[in-house]
Each structure stands twice: as structure tokens, then as C-alpha cells.
Design an enzyme around this catalytic site. Structure first.
Site, short mmCIF file in Angstrom:
data_model
loop_
_atom_site.label_atom_id
_atom_site.label_comp_id
_atom_site.label_asym_id
_atom_site.label_seq_id
_atom_site.Cartn_x
_atom_site.Cartn_y
_atom_site.Cartn_z
N GLY A 30 42.34 41.19 48.83
CA GLY A 30 42.01 41.86 47.59
C GLY A 30 42.49 41.01 46.42
O GLY A 30 43.47 40.26 46.56
N GLN A 89 45.15 39.26 37.89
CA GLN A 89 45.83 38.23 38.67
C GLN A 89 45.29 36.83 38.40
O GLN A 89 45.88 35.84 38.83
CB GLN A 89 45.72 38.53 40.17
CG GLN A 89 46.45 39.80 40.56
CD GLN A 89 46.34 40.03 42.06
OE1 GLN A 89 45.36 40.57 42.53
NE2 GLN A 89 47.35 39.61 42.80
N CYS A 117 51.37 40.91 48.09
CA CYS A 117 50.54 40.70 46.90
C CYS A 117 50.49 39.21 46.59
O CYS A 117 51.53 38.55 46.63
CB CYS A 117 51.14 41.47 45.73
SG CYS A 117 50.21 41.29 44.20
N LEU A 118 49.30 38.69 46.29
CA LEU A 118 49.18 37.26 46.00
C LEU A 118 50.00 36.85 44.78
O LEU A 118 50.41 35.70 44.67
CB LEU A 118 47.70 36.88 45.78
CG LEU A 118 46.79 37.03 47.00
CD1 LEU A 118 45.35 36.66 46.64
CD2 LEU A 118 47.27 36.18 48.17
N HIS A 172 46.11 49.59 46.01
CA HIS A 172 46.90 48.43 45.58
C HIS A 172 46.18 47.67 44.46
O HIS A 172 46.79 47.33 43.44
CB HIS A 172 47.16 47.52 46.79
CG HIS A 172 47.93 46.28 46.46
ND1 HIS A 172 49.21 46.05 46.88
CD2 HIS A 172 47.59 45.19 45.72
CE1 HIS A 172 49.62 44.87 46.41
NE2 HIS A 172 48.65 44.33 45.71
N GLU A 173 44.89 47.40 44.66
CA GLU A 173 44.14 46.64 43.65
C GLU A 173 43.94 47.46 42.38
O GLU A 173 44.00 46.92 41.27
CB GLU A 173 42.79 46.18 44.21
CG GLU A 173 42.89 45.25 45.41
CD GLU A 173 43.83 44.08 45.20
OE1 GLU A 173 43.93 43.58 44.06
OE2 GLU A 173 44.50 43.67 46.17
N HIS A 221 46.71 47.24 40.03
CA HIS A 221 46.70 46.01 39.21
C HIS A 221 45.97 46.23 37.89
O HIS A 221 46.41 45.72 36.86
CB HIS A 221 46.04 44.86 39.96
CG HIS A 221 46.95 44.13 40.89
ND1 HIS A 221 48.11 43.50 40.48
CD2 HIS A 221 46.86 43.89 42.23
CE1 HIS A 221 48.69 42.92 41.52
NE2 HIS A 221 47.97 43.15 42.60
#
Ligand code: NI
Length: 196
Positions: free
Chosen positions: A45, A50, A105-106, A147-148, A151
Site C-alpha cells: 500500500g 508518502q 509502513c514504508l 492503514h492507508e 495516511h
């Protein structure tokens, strides 16, 4: 084009992102770039903040779960087709029992923690063609969306941890902000000292 992924500590990750209009310039190229960036970092994702853009777009591709033998066959089948673009999304409702899933998370490499979230969501969004949908998701698909979605609301998974857990990872988060870590993909660190 692969964007550098913005690391923990950058203010863009804390902003509530804005809706975009249907004629948003370069939208389809941006979506392609987001997928390329996500795949380059082996993510499932990625949200626009991000890559430094405070707009309400996130993408998911959970198809790698298709081969995950820890999952039920029904989950594998569903996740094997779960590749989507969510634009201007609003989670209308979350319901069901909270369950725990180990999230990463990236933007926060090297940290994974158990996070509790409700099991089922109803989400309204438009796709890349601005066709509107209202859909219900549960389980891992809901989890990835939650989660996304966080963001684009300026929330990170670490915000959901207990006060104790937050204290335990504080030093590590500061290291990430300063770029004192190793990620397998290009990142942009808000507190990195400029090299001259
Ligand atoms: Ni994330």
C-alpha cells in the site's frame, strides 16, 4: 518514475490531505508512478503523502498475499485480486470487534508493531476514472485500507500504540527522521544533515 519515500517526521505525513478534482493534472501518470514507487519498495500500500503530496489518493496491491499459506483459501483468493486505487476516500463506518495485526509502513522502516483495529469498514471513494463506489471490506483488506486511509488523514500506525510502546520506539523514530537507518529503497529524511 520512482519517488523517494518520505520518512517519519516529515510534516506532510501529519497533514489532512485534500480531495482532488477529476481534471487533476497528470493524474494517471501520478498513479502509475505511485505503483512503480510502491513496487520498488516491495510495499502492499502507498498513500500520496508518502511521496510528499498532500492529496487524497492511496493505492493497494495485496496480490502477493495470494501465496501466503498462513491465510485461508478464501482470503488468498480475495487478496489475490485486491489491487486498487482509492481517490477522495471517506471511511463512512467502522464496526466489529477489534483484532490485532502486525503492521509496518514504508515511511517507518524497520519498525513493525501489533495494532488493533475494527474488523469491518464501509468506504466511499472514486477510482481513477472518477467513478464512485461505496464498498464494504473486512479482515486483511480492511486492515490495509485502514492503514492507508490513516495516511491521508495525517495519522501513522505508531499513533495507535500504547504510551509505553510509543516511549520504547521513540529513539528509533528519531533515527529514522535523521536517516540513521538503512532502507532498501530511496527515502527522503526530514532531519537528515545535508551533505556538502
Ligand atoms: Ni504506511
Amino acid at each position: 518514475m520512482i519517488y523517494p519515500i518520505v520518512a517519519y517526521g516529515d510534516p506532510v505525513l501529519r497533514k489532512k490531505a485534500q480531495d482532488i478534482p477529476a481534471d487533476f493534472p497528470g493524474l494517471s501518470a501520478l498513479i502509475d508512478d505511485m505503483f512503480e514507487t510502491m513496487y520498488g519498495a516491495s510495499g502492499i500500500g502507498l498513500a500520496a503523502p508518502q511521496i510528499g503530496k498532500s492529496i487524497r489518493i492511496f493505492i493497494v496491491d495485496a496480490t502477493p498475499f495470494e501465496d501466503d499459506e498462513d491465510l485461508s483459501e478464501a482470503d488468498r483468493k480475495m487478496l489475490g485480486q485486491f489491487k486498487k486505487v482509492f481517490i477522495n476516500a471517506e471511511i463512512i463506518q467502522e464496526r466489529g470487534d477489534e483484532w490485532v495485526f502486525n503492521e509496518g509502513c514504508l515511511s517507518i522502516p524497520d519498525i513493525r508493531e501489533d495494532v488493533f483495529r475494527k474488523d469491518e469498514i464501509t468506504i466511499r471513494y472514486v477510482d481513477a476514472d472518477f467513478k464512485e463506489y461505496t464498498e464494504v471490506y473486512s479482515g486483511i483488506a480492511a486492515r490495509i485500507i485502514q492503514h492507508e486511509y490513516d495516511h491521508i488523514e495525517g495519522i501513522l500506525f505508531t499513533d495507535h500504540l500504547s504510551a509505553l510502546k510509543k516511549r520504547m520506539i521513540k529513539g528509533k523514530l528519531t533515527q529514522i527522521s535523521k536517516g540513521q537507518i538503512r532502507a532498501d529503497y530511496r527515502m527522503k529524511y526530514p532531519l537528515a544533515k545535508k551533505k556538502r
